[in-house]
Scaffold this active site. Structure first.
Site: not given
Length: 356
Positions: A55, A115, A135, A168, A224, A269-270
């Site tokens: 991720e 994450h 998480h 996140n 994010n 996202d990232n």
């Protein structure tokens, strides 16, 4: 009286119809339903040992890349019951391959669910600290490790706080200091859905230090990815539902001053930042509806965008990689180093590509 009741019911039905219609159009817009999937191939191969997603990926100046794998996130597919893992990859090795990091210390590895990640190198003694959003059992917390020889992470500290309620991603700015994004305001699905439909920017960026924890910036629809400029002056945040990257300037006391937003036209996202050029590299979801309604026969695609000259009046956003999901599903991160590009995903594999 009966006529008034009928009138009231008619008005409520009409209002509901308008709301449903608005919600339908809003969802189509948020998920880019009518957008054509961009395609751009690269010369890539799959990274060994990475079968269930990477991720987040971040690369140090010396070419060592850290990867968080095996994320289990609500609403996303997951194909492994095993806990998440951390890997390191030496990009200067003639045949680089990810090596699983051993984790020592008091941490429940059976519930480890990594994450977003960030790495901080202390210039005083060259100590390397690895920050991981975790998480376990659907909770939200941050783990701080020290990276030591023999591919080992020594767990130093677990951080929890009411403001860090839906973390996140994270960017470290000291041995125990970081900024973190919250991607939800409400944890229950119904109020969260309403905030999305109504476009309520309730999410924020939180600054953490051992001395204080507070909101550094707010007014974000869904925070994010987050990262920092090479000169440490600016913070970049991907507001994934707004399809843009927000630029903030660090102020005294670690407040963040909003500078501008740069539209990217995708659900990014990232964020990774090139150490040399300062370019931003984004792993994005070009067709997120396919990610939500996962079908292996019609998989979610992957997209890598690059932002050049983000602080200029005319930043340049370019497509660097695009695939319909048959090579790579649901890209979340892209990290560049010396002509190589690593691309990670939520739940699929990871690629190592050669940039032209």
């Amino acid at each position: 009286m009966a006529a008034m009741q009928k009138l009231l019911i008619s008005a409520l039905v009409a209002a509901l119809a308008v709301f449903v219609g608005h919600a339908f159009l809003k969802v189509k817009k948020l998920l880019l339903v009518n957008r054509e999937l961009p395609m751009k191939p690269l010369n890539c191969h799959y990274l060994k040992n990475i079968e269930f997603g990477a991720e987040d990926i971040t690369i140090l100046r010396d070419g060592r890349a850290f990867l968080s794998t095996g994320l289990k996130y609500p609403g996303m597919p997951s194909f492994s019951d095993e806990p998440g893992k951390m890997y390191v990859l030496d990009l200067l090795h003639p045949k680089p391959a990810p090596v699983e990091l051993k984790i020592k210390g008091e941490l429940d590895l059976h519930a480890f669910n990594p994450h977003g990640i960030s790495v901080y190198t202390d210039e005083a003694d060259d100590s390397v600290y690895v920050f991981v959003v975790n998480h376990p059992n659907s909770k939200s917390q941050v783990e701080i490790f020290r990276f030591v020889e023999d591919e080992t992470l020594v767990h130093l500290k677990t951080i929890t706080h009411p403001l860090l309620h839906s973390v996140n991603d994270i960017v470290a700015v000291g041995p125990e200091h970081f900024y973190a994004t919250n991607d939800h305001y409400f944890h229950s699905e119904t109020p969260h859905f309403l905030t999305v439909i109504l476009g309520l920017p309730l999410c924020d960026v939180v600054y953490y230090s051992p001395e204080e924890v507070r909101v550094a910036a707010d007014g974000i629809q869904s925070g994010n990815g987050i990262n920092i400029s090479p000169d440490k002056r600016f913070i970049y945040v991907s507001d994934i539902l707004d399809h843009d990257v927000d630029v903030f300037e660090r102020q005294d006391g670690e407040h963040l001053l909003f500078i501008k937003s740069v539209a990217v036209g995708s659900l990014c996202d990232n964020i990774e930042v090139d150490h040399v050029t300062g370019d931003l590299w984004l792993g994005c979801h070009p067709n997120p509806l396919k990610l939500i309604n996962f079908d292996p026969k019609d998989p979610p695609g992957s997209e890598v965008l690059r932002i050049k000259n983000i602080h200029s009046d005319q930043p340049v956003v370019t497509l660097e990689y695009g695939n319909d999901g048959h090579e790579l599903m649901a890209s979340t991160v892209a990290a560049r180093y010396d002509g190589k590009l690593l691309i990670g995903t939520v739940f699929h594999k990871a690629l190592s590509c050669v940039l032209k």
